[in-house]
Motif scaffolding. Structure first.
Motif, PDB file in Angstrom:
ATOM      1  N   LEU A 175      11.064   0.170  -3.865  1.00  0.00           N
ATOM      2  CA  LEU A 175      10.073  -0.564  -4.649  1.00  0.00           C
ATOM      3  C   LEU A 175      10.704  -1.184  -5.875  1.00  0.00           C
ATOM      4  CD1 LEU A 175       7.236  -1.508  -5.203  1.00  0.00           C
ATOM      5  CD2 LEU A 175       6.749   0.718  -6.250  1.00  0.00           C
ATOM      6  N   ALA A 176      11.579  -0.473  -6.552  1.00  0.00           N
ATOM      7  CA  ALA A 176      12.257  -1.032  -7.725  1.00  0.00           C
ATOM      8  C   ALA A 176      13.053  -2.278  -7.336  1.00  0.00           C
ATOM      9  CB  ALA A 176      13.173   0.012  -8.348  1.00  0.00           C
ATOM     10  N   ARG A 177      13.678  -2.238  -6.174  1.00  0.00           N
ATOM     11  CA  ARG A 177      14.449  -3.395  -5.699  1.00  0.00           C
ATOM     12  C   ARG A 177      13.529  -4.591  -5.419  1.00  0.00           C
ATOM     13  NH1 ARG A 177      16.656  -0.860  -1.899  1.00  0.00           N
ATOM     14  NH2 ARG A 177      15.510  -1.570  -0.072  1.00  0.00           N
ATOM     15  N   HIS A 178      12.403  -4.339  -4.767  1.00  0.00           N
ATOM     16  CA  HIS A 178      11.470  -5.426  -4.454  1.00  0.00           C
ATOM     17  C   HIS A 178      10.852  -5.997  -5.728  1.00  0.00           C
ATOM     18  CE1 HIS A 178      12.067  -4.344  -0.376  1.00  0.00           C
ATOM     19  NE2 HIS A 178      11.273  -3.294  -0.371  1.00  0.00           N
ATOM     20  N   ARG A 179      10.559  -5.140  -6.700  1.00  0.00           N
ATOM     21  CA  ARG A 179       9.978  -5.626  -7.953  1.00  0.00           C
ATOM     22  C   ARG A 179      10.955  -6.543  -8.685  1.00  0.00           C
ATOM     23  NH1 ARG A 179       5.162  -3.466  -9.271  1.00  0.00           N
ATOM     24  NH2 ARG A 179       4.657  -1.288  -8.754  1.00  0.00           N
ATOM     25  N   ARG A 180      12.236  -6.148  -8.731  1.00  0.00           N
ATOM     26  CA  ARG A 180      13.233  -7.001  -9.399  1.00  0.00           C
ATOM     27  C   ARG A 180      13.330  -8.352  -8.706  1.00  0.00           C
ATOM     28  NH1 ARG A 180      16.181  -2.116  -9.508  1.00  0.00           N
ATOM     29  NH2 ARG A 180      17.378  -2.789  -7.667  1.00  0.00           N
ATOM     30  N   LEU A 181      13.331  -8.332  -7.383  1.00  0.00           N
ATOM     31  CA  LEU A 181      13.428  -9.567  -6.623  1.00  0.00           C
ATOM     32  C   LEU A 181      12.255 -10.494  -6.941  1.00  0.00           C
ATOM     33  CD1 LEU A 181      15.237 -10.768  -4.290  1.00  0.00           C
ATOM     34  CD2 LEU A 181      13.481  -9.906  -2.721  1.00  0.00           C
ATOM     35  N   ALA A 182      11.047  -9.952  -6.936  1.00  0.00           N
ATOM     36  CA  ALA A 182       9.862 -10.762  -7.194  1.00  0.00           C
ATOM     37  C   ALA A 182       9.818 -11.273  -8.625  1.00  0.00           C
ATOM     38  CB  ALA A 182       8.606  -9.950  -6.893  1.00  0.00           C
ATOM     39  N   ALA A 183      10.353 -10.496  -9.561  1.00  0.00           N
ATOM     40  CA  ALA A 183      10.354 -10.922 -10.958  1.00  0.00           C
ATOM     41  C   ALA A 183      11.395 -11.996 -11.236  1.00  0.00           C
ATOM     42  CB  ALA A 183      10.603  -9.715 -11.865  1.00  0.00           C
ATOM     43  N   ASP A 184      12.539 -11.920 -10.557  1.00  0.00           N
ATOM     44  CA  ASP A 184      13.666 -12.784 -10.885  1.00  0.00           C
ATOM     45  C   ASP A 184      13.707 -14.080 -10.081  1.00  0.00           C
ATOM     46  OD1 ASP A 184      14.434 -10.798 -12.616  1.00  0.00           O
ATOM     47  OD2 ASP A 184      16.019  -9.995 -11.315  1.00  0.00           O
ATOM     48  N   ARG A 185      13.061 -14.105  -8.913  1.00  0.00           N
ATOM     49  CA  ARG A 185      13.211 -15.245  -8.018  1.00  0.00           C
ATOM     50  C   ARG A 185      11.855 -15.817  -7.615  1.00  0.00           C
ATOM     51  NH1 ARG A 185      17.583 -13.243  -3.591  1.00  0.00           N
ATOM     52  NH2 ARG A 185      16.633 -15.011  -2.491  1.00  0.00           N
ATOM     53  N   ASP A 186      11.852 -17.106  -7.333  1.00  0.00           N
ATOM     54  CA  ASP A 186      10.631 -17.775  -6.914  1.00  0.00           C
ATOM     55  C   ASP A 186      10.620 -18.100  -5.427  1.00  0.00           C
ATOM     56  OD1 ASP A 186       9.166 -17.903  -9.365  1.00  0.00           O
ATOM     57  OD2 ASP A 186      10.616 -19.372 -10.068  1.00  0.00           O
ATOM     58  N   ASP A 187      11.635 -17.656  -4.677  1.00  0.00           N
ATOM     59  CA  ASP A 187      11.659 -17.913  -3.239  1.00  0.00           C
ATOM     60  C   ASP A 187      11.171 -16.709  -2.438  1.00  0.00           C
ATOM     61  OD1 ASP A 187      13.828 -16.319  -3.801  1.00  0.00           O
ATOM     62  OD2 ASP A 187      15.263 -17.465  -2.598  1.00  0.00           O
ATOM     63  N   VAL A 188      10.461 -15.805  -3.093  1.00  0.00           N
ATOM     64  CA  VAL A 188       9.817 -14.666  -2.440  1.00  0.00           C
ATOM     65  C   VAL A 188       8.413 -14.516  -3.026  1.00  0.00           C
ATOM     66  CG1 VAL A 188      11.994 -13.447  -2.047  1.00  0.00           C
ATOM     67  CG2 VAL A 188      10.668 -12.966  -4.113  1.00  0.00           C
ATOM     68  N   ALA A 189       7.545 -13.866  -2.282  1.00  0.00           N
ATOM     69  CA  ALA A 189       6.204 -13.586  -2.788  1.00  0.00           C
ATOM     70  C   ALA A 189       6.256 -12.558  -3.914  1.00  0.00           C
ATOM     71  CB  ALA A 189       5.318 -13.081  -1.651  1.00  0.00           C
ATOM     72  N   ASP A 190       5.263 -12.604  -4.766  1.00  0.00           N
ATOM     73  CA  ASP A 190       5.063 -11.578  -5.782  1.00  0.00           C
ATOM     74  C   ASP A 190       4.424 -10.360  -5.097  1.00  0.00           C
ATOM     75  OD1 ASP A 190       5.101 -10.434  -8.266  1.00  0.00           O
ATOM     76  OD2 ASP A 190       3.410 -11.573  -9.074  1.00  0.00           O
ATOM     77  N   LEU A 191       4.416  -9.228  -5.794  1.00  0.00           N
ATOM     78  CA  LEU A 191       3.756  -8.070  -5.200  1.00  0.00           C
ATOM     79  C   LEU A 191       3.153  -7.179  -6.267  1.00  0.00           C
ATOM     80  CD1 LEU A 191       6.044  -5.160  -3.996  1.00  0.00           C
ATOM     81  CD2 LEU A 191       6.822  -6.857  -5.634  1.00  0.00           C
ATOM     82  N   MET A 219       0.785  -1.231   0.000  1.00  0.00           N
ATOM     83  CA  MET A 219       0.000   0.000   0.000  1.00  0.00           C
ATOM     84  C   MET A 219       0.820   1.286   0.000  1.00  0.00           C
ATOM     85  SD  MET A 219      -3.275  -0.481  -0.194  1.00  0.00           S
ATOM     86  CE  MET A 219      -4.387  -1.893  -0.204  1.00  0.00           C
ATOM     87  N   PHE A 220       2.115   1.166   0.136  1.00  0.00           N
ATOM     88  CA  PHE A 220       2.967   2.364   0.053  1.00  0.00           C
ATOM     89  C   PHE A 220       4.415   1.926   0.094  1.00  0.00           C
ATOM     90  CE2 PHE A 220       5.004   5.943   2.706  1.00  0.00           C
ATOM     91  CZ  PHE A 220       5.464   6.601   1.562  1.00  0.00           C
ATOM     92  N   CYS A 221       5.159   2.302  -0.942  1.00  0.00           N
ATOM     93  CA  CYS A 221       6.590   2.030  -0.980  1.00  0.00           C
ATOM     94  C   CYS A 221       7.244   3.098  -1.850  1.00  0.00           C
ATOM     95  CB  CYS A 221       6.872   0.644  -1.547  1.00  0.00           C
ATOM     96  SG  CYS A 221       8.562   0.062  -1.312  1.00  0.00           S
ATOM     97  N   LEU A 222       8.330   3.658  -1.352  1.00  0.00           N
ATOM     98  CA  LEU A 222       9.031   4.704  -2.099  1.00  0.00           C
ATOM     99  C   LEU A 222       9.738   4.111  -3.317  1.00  0.00           C
ATOM    100  CD1 LEU A 222      10.375   6.703   0.944  1.00  0.00           C
ATOM    101  CD2 LEU A 222       8.659   7.474  -0.689  1.00  0.00           C
ATOM    102  N   PRO A 223      10.029   4.940  -4.330  1.00  0.00           N
ATOM    103  CA  PRO A 223      10.497   4.415  -5.618  1.00  0.00           C
ATOM    104  C   PRO A 223      11.745   3.550  -5.553  1.00  0.00           C
ATOM    105  CG  PRO A 223       9.801   6.695  -5.862  1.00  0.00           C
ATOM    106  CD  PRO A 223       9.762   6.399  -4.392  1.00  0.00           C
ATOM    107  N   ARG A 224      12.766   3.964  -4.816  1.00  0.00           N
ATOM    108  CA  ARG A 224      14.013   3.189  -4.846  1.00  0.00           C
ATOM    109  C   ARG A 224      13.849   1.794  -4.248  1.00  0.00           C
ATOM    110  NH1 ARG A 224      18.761   2.844  -1.669  1.00  0.00           N
ATOM    111  NH2 ARG A 224      17.992   4.394  -0.190  1.00  0.00           N
TER     112      ARG A 224
END
Length: 383
Positions: free
Chosen positions: A88-104, A81-86
């Motif tokens: 958030l970009a890190r979390h998005r890459r993690l969720a896109a590249d790996r399957d050992d974390v939740a998607d968001l 519900m709220f994440c600053l740009p820098r």
């Protein structure tokens, strides 16, 4: 790889379908029931267990480590519900590249009045290990004319929906500048013109009414200022239903505040509001309002993953929902409201985001605590 899950009781996201087999292949559900025959590279004996869609937490705040923690409990998607740009970009890459974390999915930067909630929390975190990034101030909206540019900036950041904050601080024991109706309505209109859903943070019944006046799609919390069984809550709940608005429950958040769980005091709601939140939720449920299970998870309390298990226990206990209703509120209902057409159910062609538990959570959601296996995009997670 083709995996057959054999003999599980199936909750498909809406209903319990009895014992059946499910086949996963190439990250999707390939077959369910009689069509789940043929060869398999791996067999999972799930007899005595229940297979569910991966859970979706409809209200979180993602920090480093949050997505991995969520997945351990079978939460395969988080709605941030709220994440600053820098970050958030890190979390998005993690969720896109790996399957050992939740998607968001994320709102990115939320909209609030100058000096409004949660700018006081951002300032409090600056310089700590939970510093949300290299930004100490965020874009705010004090003039309705700023709304189109604000929404355009969020789209440029990759926001999946818009979140607006209507909060005068009264439930926090503070006095904060609150967004006006005019600004909220302008933001909602601009977001809808751009194809974005609008979620409103509103903690009091009056603030929720402003959000409804503005035309939002989802309330991020139940309101917590009206006493249980207050007729005003019933009237407001009926209006929520009439407007087709969904409501995120967040009972675990209010419980954490009332019980003084670590990390929940500074800048948050004051104790004494949990019973009111339960009363609002029961009014919404009786009115037939669609509910979404969400926790307001943070690095403190409620916790990512475990907090959603607690939320479902509260929904079926204090909230009065049937177990199947609560499970749907954490799977298919969230997927539908946030446009996640590829998940939230178990059906051929959908993502193989799955949770296997020992026991029957369709009768008692506490069975979710006995996780046997979790798959994310068809990849089984080590346990």
């Amino acid at each position: 790889m083709r995996t057959r899950i054999h003999g599980a009781r199936l909750f498909d996201g809406e209903h319990t379908r009895g014992t059946t087999d499910v086949v996963l292949e190439d990250g999707i559900v390939a077959a369910v029931g009689p069509e789940a025959g043929g060869r398999a590279d791996a067999e999972v004996d799930a007899r005595g267990g229940t297979l569910l869609p991966g859970l979706i937490d409809a209200h979180t705040h993602v920090f480093d480590g949050s997505l991995a923690e969520a997945l351990r409990y079978g939460v395969t998607t988080e709605i941030d519900m709220f994440c600053l740009p820098r970050p958030l970009a890190r979390h998005r890459r993690l969720a896109a590249d790996r399957d050992d974390v939740a998607d968001l999915r994320s709102a990115g930067t939320l909209a609030t009045a100058p000096g409004g909630h949660p700018t006081q929390l951002i300032a409090a975190l600056t310089g700590t290990v939970l510093d949300p990034g290299d930004v100490t101030e965020i874009d705010t909206v004090g003039d309705p004319a700023q709304a189109p540019a604000f929404v355009a900036a969020r789209i440029a950041e990759g926001a999946d929906f818009l979140k607006i904050v209507i909060d005068d601080g009264s439930v926090h024991g503070a006095e904060l500048p609150a967004m006006t109706f005019e600004a909220a309505a302008a933001l909602t209109a601009a977001a809808h013109d751009a194809g974005l859903r609008v979620v409103a943070h509103a903690i009091t019944a009056a603030e929720a009414a402003i959000a409804l006046d503005a035309g939002v799609d989802v309330l991020a919390h139940v309101w917590a200022d009206a006493a249980p069984e207050d007729p005003a809550s019933r009237r407001l709940a009926l209006r929520v239903r009439e407007q087709g608005v969904f409501v995120v429950s967040t009972l675990a958040y209010f419980e954490a505040i009332d019980t003084g769980q670590p990390g929940t005091t500074a800048g948050c709601a004051h104790p004494g509001h949990y019973a009111n939140a339960v009363g609002a939720l029961r009014a919404l449920h009786r009115a037939g309002v669609p509910l979404l299970a969400g926790t307001d998870a943070t690095p403190f309390a409620p916790a990512h993953g475990a907090g959603l298990h607690r939320e479902l226990a509260l929904l079926t206990g204090a909230g009065g929902l049937r177990a199947e209703e609560a499970l749907a509120a954490a799977t298919s209902a969230v997927a539908d409201r946030f446009g996640l057409a590829d998940r939230g159910r178990i059906a051929p062609g959908l993502r193989a985001d799955l949770l296997l538990v020992d026991g029957d959570p369709t009768r008692d959601v506490s069975a979710l605590g006995d996780v046997t296996a979790v798959w994310r995009r068809g990849v089984r997670q080590p346990r």
